[in-house]
Write an enzyme that holds these catalytic residues in place. Structure first.
Site, PDB file in Angstrom:
ATOM      1  N   GLY A 192       0.713  -1.073   0.064  1.00 23.52           N
ATOM      2  CA  GLY A 192       0.088  -0.126   0.077  1.00 23.52           C
ATOM      3  C   GLY A 192       0.839   1.028   0.059  1.00 23.52           C
ATOM      4  O   GLY A 192       2.047   1.122  -0.538  1.00 23.52           O
ATOM      5  N   ARG A 202      -2.335  -8.163  -1.834  1.00 23.98           N
ATOM      6  CA  ARG A 202      -3.585  -8.745  -2.440  1.00 23.98           C
ATOM      7  C   ARG A 202      -3.708  -8.743  -3.910  1.00 23.98           C
ATOM      8  O   ARG A 202      -4.227  -9.627  -4.558  1.00 23.98           O
ATOM      9  CB  ARG A 202      -4.854  -8.296  -1.598  1.00 23.98           C
ATOM     10  CG  ARG A 202      -5.118  -9.056  -0.417  1.00 23.98           C
ATOM     11  CD  ARG A 202      -6.135  -8.058   0.390  1.00 23.98           C
ATOM     12  NE  ARG A 202      -5.541  -6.906   0.795  1.00 23.98           N
ATOM     13  CZ  ARG A 202      -6.287  -5.847   1.481  1.00 23.98           C
ATOM     14  NH1 ARG A 202      -7.324  -6.194   2.138  1.00 23.98           N
ATOM     15  NH2 ARG A 202      -5.634  -4.682   1.341  1.00 23.98           N
ATOM     16  N   ALA A 204       3.718  -3.370  10.956  1.00 21.63           N
ATOM     17  CA  ALA A 204       2.169  -3.348  10.623  1.00 21.63           C
ATOM     18  C   ALA A 204       1.203  -3.251  11.835  1.00 21.63           C
ATOM     19  O   ALA A 204       0.922  -2.368  12.297  1.00 21.63           O
ATOM     20  CB  ALA A 204       1.866  -4.334   9.626  1.00 21.63           C
ATOM     21  N   ARG A 205       1.052  -4.623  12.120  1.00 23.79           N
ATOM     22  CA  ARG A 205       0.167  -4.863  13.369  1.00 23.79           C
ATOM     23  C   ARG A 205       0.728  -6.222  14.069  1.00 23.79           C
ATOM     24  O   ARG A 205       1.188  -7.006  13.251  1.00 23.79           O
ATOM     25  CB  ARG A 205      -1.164  -5.056  12.926  1.00 23.79           C
ATOM     26  CG  ARG A 205      -2.001  -3.873  12.895  1.00 23.79           C
ATOM     27  CD  ARG A 205      -2.255  -3.130  14.277  1.00 23.79           C
ATOM     28  NE  ARG A 205      -2.977  -1.778  14.253  1.00 23.79           N
ATOM     29  CZ  ARG A 205      -2.454  -0.592  13.857  1.00 23.79           C
ATOM     30  NH1 ARG A 205      -1.209  -0.614  13.531  1.00 23.79           N
ATOM     31  NH2 ARG A 205      -3.328   0.324  13.626  1.00 23.79           N
ATOM     32  N   GLU A 236       0.154  -6.428  22.446  1.00 23.43           N
ATOM     33  CA  GLU A 236       0.917  -5.275  22.993  1.00 23.43           C
ATOM     34  C   GLU A 236      -0.026  -4.430  23.878  1.00 23.43           C
ATOM     35  O   GLU A 236      -1.236  -4.624  23.728  1.00 23.43           O
ATOM     36  CB  GLU A 236       1.311  -4.420  21.936  1.00 23.43           C
ATOM     37  CG  GLU A 236       0.318  -3.682  21.066  1.00 23.43           C
ATOM     38  CD  GLU A 236       1.147  -3.218  19.719  1.00 23.43           C
ATOM     39  OE1 GLU A 236       1.707  -3.559  19.140  1.00 23.43           O
ATOM     40  OE2 GLU A 236       0.716  -1.757  19.606  1.00 23.43           O
ATOM     41  N   HIS A 282       5.797   0.552  19.149  1.00 23.34           N
ATOM     42  CA  HIS A 282       4.617   1.101  18.388  1.00 23.34           C
ATOM     43  C   HIS A 282       4.614   2.601  18.216  1.00 23.34           C
ATOM     44  O   HIS A 282       4.096   3.279  18.567  1.00 23.34           O
ATOM     45  CB  HIS A 282       3.252   0.652  19.102  1.00 23.34           C
ATOM     46  CG  HIS A 282       2.232   0.554  17.852  1.00 23.34           C
ATOM     47  ND1 HIS A 282       1.284  -0.042  17.695  1.00 23.34           N
ATOM     48  CD2 HIS A 282       2.234   1.299  16.825  1.00 23.34           C
ATOM     49  CE1 HIS A 282       0.487   0.000  16.815  1.00 23.34           C
ATOM     50  NE2 HIS A 282       1.097   1.067  16.061  1.00 23.34           N
TER      51      HIS A 282
HETATM   52  C1  GLV Z   1      -0.485   3.107  13.807  1.00 19.58           C
HETATM   53  O1  GLV Z   1      -0.327   2.067  14.209  1.00 19.58           O
HETATM   54  C2  GLV Z   1      -1.669   3.484  12.911  1.00 19.58           C
HETATM   55  O2  GLV Z   1      -2.206   2.610  12.345  1.00 19.58           O
HETATM   56  O3  GLV Z   1      -1.612   4.812  12.545  1.00 19.58           O
END
Ligand code: GLV
Length: 328
Positions: free
Chosen positions: A157, A180, A240-241, A270, A288
């Site tokens: 992205g 994707r 990312a996450r 987290e 983060h």
């Molecule tokens: C941070 O993790 C966001 O999604 O902005």
């Protein structure tokens, strides 16, 4: 005179942005930055039409059952896996996020983390602080090159493309990616980016960076079997996450040196961090903070406020997640 809409600012944010909101709304803010439980959040939202949230507030059917008056929730984050989007859309609740304003800042940090892993910066810094540096030696903390190496990106992205740009144009890297959807060739061309399947990405990347959104389908997208495909000299970076990587499997791969190093800004569950990750030396761990520059966090807070103000005053919110709600 009609009364102003009422909104909740669920976490502490810049006071000047709260002041901006106060010129449009009755605002309940949270300057002590208490993290509300779901029950407390539902309670605080009583009677309110809008909320400004961060990734720590879950907005789902249970919250909306308790607050059927809620009209808009504005996330101060680009990711929005804290929202149950289909349920909110079905109930006519507009959701917004903060894309674009954090792209370059997050890409800077992702690239920095990748370099830190490749060149063993955290590991060697800890060694120095422990007082263990007594002499030079030819193989002390030898890592792997970034320039000229193969940069693998999972999730191409806006942020993935910004990282690819840094790699291709700044460091002469070969860029391969999986997403994707394949990018339009006009976006691939300036990056000389090559679309590959996920297994090829795992096998060929010298430095793999994860920048895909978290969802049920990306849960543990990187687990033991994906890690097993990677080169023993490779690094893995996640901006990312949490939950995209199986942290226990990653800690084991790092411990057994099945990959060289990792760099993580996000973690499953987290702010708790898997205890095994804390024990392995070859991982850089940050709390983060990929979007955390003063300018970018201000831009994110202001965009979140712009979304809330527009949505509740009859304007066009700049970054809706479910714009179909506006058309209803
Ligand atoms: C941070 O993790 C966001 O999604 O902005």
């Amino acid at each position: 005179m009609t009364s102003k809409p009422t909104v909740l600012v669920a976490r502490a944010i810049f006071p000047e942005v709260v002041d901006r909101l106060r010129s449009h709304f009755e605002v309940e803010d949270n300057p002590k930055d208490i993290i509300y439980t779901p029950e407390q959040l539902a309670q605080r939202l009583q009677g309110k039409q809008g909320a400004l949230t961060t990734g720590s507030e879950r907005v789902d059917g249970a919250l909306l059952d308790a607050n059927p008056q809620l009209r808009v929730v504005s996330n101060m984050a680009v990711g929005y896996n804290n929202f149950d989007v289909p349920v909110c859309t079905e109930r006519g609740v507009l959701l917004t996020n903060t894309p674009d304003v954090l792209t370059e800042t997050t890409a800077d940090f992702g690239f920095a983390l990748m370099m830190a892993a490749a060149r063993r910066m955290a590991e060697s810094e800890h060694f120095l602080r422990r007082g263990e540096w007594t002499r030079w030696s030819y193989d002390m903390f030898t890592g792997s090159d970034v320039h000229g190496a193969t940069l693998g990106i999972l999730g191409m992205g806006r942020i993935g493309q910004a990282i690819a740009r840094r790699g291709a144009l700044g460091f002469g890297m070969r860029v391969i990616y999986h997403n994707r959807q394949r990018l339009d060739p006009s976006l691939e061309a300036p990056l000389r980016a090559q679309y590959v399947d996920k297994a090829t990405l795992m096998r060929e990347a010298d430095h793999l960076v994860l920048v895909l959104p978290y969802s049920a389908s990306s849960h543990h997208a990187i687990g033991a079997s994906e890690l097993a495909l990677m080169k023993p000299t490779a690094t893995l970076t996640n901006v990312a996450r949490g939950g995209i990587v199986d942290d226990a499997a990653l800690a084991q791969a790092l411990r057994e040196r099945r990959i060289a190093a990792a760099a993580l800004d996000v973690f499953e569950g987290e702010p708790k961090v898997h205890p095994d990750l804390l024990k392995v030396p070859n991982v850089v761990l940050t709390p983060h903070i990929a979007s955390a520059t003063v300018a970018t966090r201000k831009a994110m807070a202001n965009l979140a406020a712009d979304n809330l103000i527009a949505a509740l005053t009859g304007g066009q919110p700049p970054s809706p997640i479910n714009p179909e709600v506006l058309r209803k």
